[in-house]
Design a protein around this motif. Structure first.
Motif, mmCIF file in Angstrom:
data_model
loop_
_atom_site.group_PDB
_atom_site.id
_atom_site.type_symbol
_atom_site.label_atom_id
_atom_site.label_comp_id
_atom_site.label_asym_id
_atom_site.label_seq_id
_atom_site.Cartn_x
_atom_site.Cartn_y
_atom_site.Cartn_z
ATOM 1 N N LEU A 44 -25.994 -33.108 53.542
ATOM 2 C CA LEU A 44 -24.934 -32.989 52.550
ATOM 3 C C LEU A 44 -25.644 -32.593 51.267
ATOM 4 C CD1 LEU A 44 -21.952 -33.476 51.902
ATOM 5 C CD2 LEU A 44 -22.579 -35.824 51.283
ATOM 6 N N PRO A 45 -25.609 -31.310 50.930
ATOM 7 C CA PRO A 45 -26.368 -30.861 49.757
ATOM 8 C C PRO A 45 -25.978 -31.649 48.508
ATOM 9 C CG PRO A 45 -25.560 -28.986 50.996
ATOM 10 C CD PRO A 45 -24.963 -30.209 51.632
ATOM 11 N N ILE A 46 -26.924 -31.883 47.648
ATOM 12 C CA ILE A 46 -26.637 -32.608 46.422
ATOM 13 C C ILE A 46 -25.690 -31.788 45.548
ATOM 14 C CG2 ILE A 46 -28.788 -33.898 46.354
ATOM 15 C CD1 ILE A 46 -29.762 -31.734 44.357
ATOM 16 N N GLU A 47 -25.187 -32.447 44.537
ATOM 17 C CA GLU A 47 -24.130 -31.861 43.731
ATOM 18 C C GLU A 47 -24.546 -30.517 43.128
ATOM 19 O OE1 GLU A 47 -21.588 -33.465 40.011
ATOM 20 O OE2 GLU A 47 -22.443 -34.982 41.323
ATOM 21 N N ASP A 48 -25.804 -30.435 42.706
ATOM 22 C CA ASP A 48 -26.246 -29.233 42.019
ATOM 23 C C ASP A 48 -26.780 -28.163 42.963
ATOM 24 O OD1 ASP A 48 -25.614 -29.608 39.368
ATOM 25 O OD2 ASP A 48 -27.303 -30.974 39.069
ATOM 26 N N VAL B 237 -33.337 -33.719 42.119
ATOM 27 C CA VAL B 237 -34.046 -32.482 42.465
ATOM 28 C C VAL B 237 -35.024 -32.143 41.350
ATOM 29 C CG1 VAL B 237 -33.667 -30.199 43.389
ATOM 30 C CG2 VAL B 237 -31.761 -31.778 43.171
ATOM 31 N N ARG C 212 -29.889 -40.287 46.121
ATOM 32 C CA ARG C 212 -31.140 -39.645 46.538
ATOM 33 C C ARG C 212 -31.977 -39.308 45.312
ATOM 34 N NH1 ARG C 212 -28.321 -35.661 48.481
ATOM 35 N NH2 ARG C 212 -26.794 -36.426 49.940
ATOM 36 N N ARG D 123 -25.219 -40.836 47.378
ATOM 37 C CA ARG D 123 -25.503 -40.090 46.152
ATOM 38 C C ARG D 123 -26.760 -40.611 45.444
ATOM 39 N NH1 ARG D 123 -24.521 -35.424 45.845
ATOM 40 N NH2 ARG D 123 -22.853 -34.945 47.245
ATOM 41 N N GLY E 97 -30.454 -33.211 51.525
ATOM 42 C CA GLY E 97 -30.015 -34.519 51.989
ATOM 43 C C GLY E 97 -30.306 -34.748 53.454
ATOM 44 N N ALA F 190 -32.983 -31.610 48.267
ATOM 45 C CA ALA F 190 -31.855 -30.738 47.937
ATOM 46 C C ALA F 190 -30.778 -30.774 49.020
ATOM 47 C CB ALA F 190 -32.339 -29.308 47.742
#
Lengths: 231, 231
Positions: free
Chosen positions: A111-115, B7, B4, B2, A73, A71
């Motif tokens: 770097l937190p993922i997009e969601d 989740v 990764r 991107r 990164g 989550a």
DNA sequence: TCAATAGTGTCTGTTAGACATTATGGA
DNA sequence: TCCATAATGTCTAACAGACACTATTGA
């Protein structure tokens, strides 16, 4: 008094669904923040803690590291178990038992993922009841252990100013601390050592950078504190 | 950055075997003691912690109460979760995950079943490796929380002398305390109130009996202690 | 020069531990 | 009477918090 039920010496072990629920904590803009991930539209709440079932043979902390990493990164710097919960409260995956784990990460790492998004601890969106409990417990555990465990240093970069450090303690404890007293106590603890670097941030005198470098020393041997306050 | 792994928002929950392992602690003859039960001859170790799988729908603390009750013949006064373990260490029932729970019981309460015996914490027989870890952690947890939690009072009968109380604190902390300081701090804490009973034990002046009766009061607001000692 | 932050020295009230003393029972 | 334990008062060193002050930078 001899007709009690027999001790389950070799009881049949039942199978249970188990979840590891991770509370990733990081200081963000003057507040402790929790990393939440967007839940699918079908879920009752729109956000949840990062969680998963542990893989076969995977330790709980390993699972927490994997889940947090996915989550955030980046790997959090520290893990602290919050405890196992199996009350009736609802879990997003309907796990029978949850193991809550607090993961600490310095500001700006990963770097937190997009969601995923950071939420200040004080203003979280609606969460599944068990996640809500786990977050509250994680915050309590972190506050409780802050002076027995080097938690605060795990929320900072490897080098930091003493004001940074004091700021983290203030976030964790939820109250202001006295600057001179804080530094005196820190000096006496031999937990940090100065580097020869200084950092200038906007106006004001530049601050010396320190690093966490605990020296071995004997336990404090102080008296009992009776720090129970029933509120 | 991107690419990764996604989740696990709605991961498949696997089934796991879960055990609740209970560390029943009680003061016995000037040492903290643990209640162990005799293992079947087929087991590798001759003694083990009381344990069982939680029943469906049964909370972890409820399971701990049931398990402790079966071995001790009485309900312990207090439970404190030690944490969940799923390292590779061997468990008597080969459970994947153990939840360790410390249960506190005053001296002389209950009548352990025939196959159960008290062992001083300092001289335990061989235990399955995971049980050994759980006992060590339980002792550490109890020592660590003794001044944030009314643990000590749960190891005493409802009324007790101040020397009794100090003795329990000394057992838990593993060191002697200063009598006058102990009583001063206790006085200031508003945790106990005197009864009008006195107890005479052999020679010496009889001691007044007290009971645990905490008054609401605001938290101490003291400074940071930096009580990490790396040993 | 002013504003802002870092860092330090001094004072004072509080507290923990050492020590001594009184209190009260049993042997 | 002596001894053991309870309970408390006094002294002192350590410490926490308040306050003030100096130091060093950018605006």
């Amino acid at each position: 008094m001899r007709d009690r039920p027999p001790v389950p010496i070799k009881a049949a072990v039942r199978r249970t669904t188990l979840a590891v629920d991770v509370v990733v904590l990081s200081p963000r803009t003057d507040a402790l923040a929790v990393l939440l991930i967007r839940a699918p539209a079908s879920a009752r709440e729109r956000w949840s803690l990062p969680w998963d079932a542990p893989q076969p043979g995977e330790g709980l902390e390993d699972a927490a590291a994997r889940i947090a990493n996915a989550a955030l990164g980046a790997a959090p710097a520290y893990f602290e178990q919050v405890g196992a919960l199996s009350d009736g409260r609802r879990h997003p995956g309907d796990a029978d038992v949850s193991v809550g784990i607090a993961a600490l990460s310095p500001a700006g790492v990963g770097l937190p993922i997009e969601d995923a998004e950071w939420f200040p601890l004080a203003s979280l969106p609606a969460l599944a009841p068990r996640h809500r409990t786990i977050v509250d417990r994680a915050a309590a555990v972190v506050r409780q252990r802050v002076d027995q465990s080097p938690l605060a240093f795990r929320l900072l970069a490897p080098t930091f100013t003493l004001s940074d450090l004091q700021g983290v303690y203030e976030l964790l404890l939820g109250r202001r601390l006295h600057k001179a007293s804080f530094r005196r106590a820190l000096q006496a603890s031999y937990l940090v050592e100065p580097t020869d670097e200084w950092r200038s941030e906007g106006r004001g005198r530049p601050a010396q950078l320190f690093r966490y470098a605990p020296k071995k020393r004997r336990g404090a041997r102080r008296g009992v504190r009776f720090d129970l306050f029933t509120e």
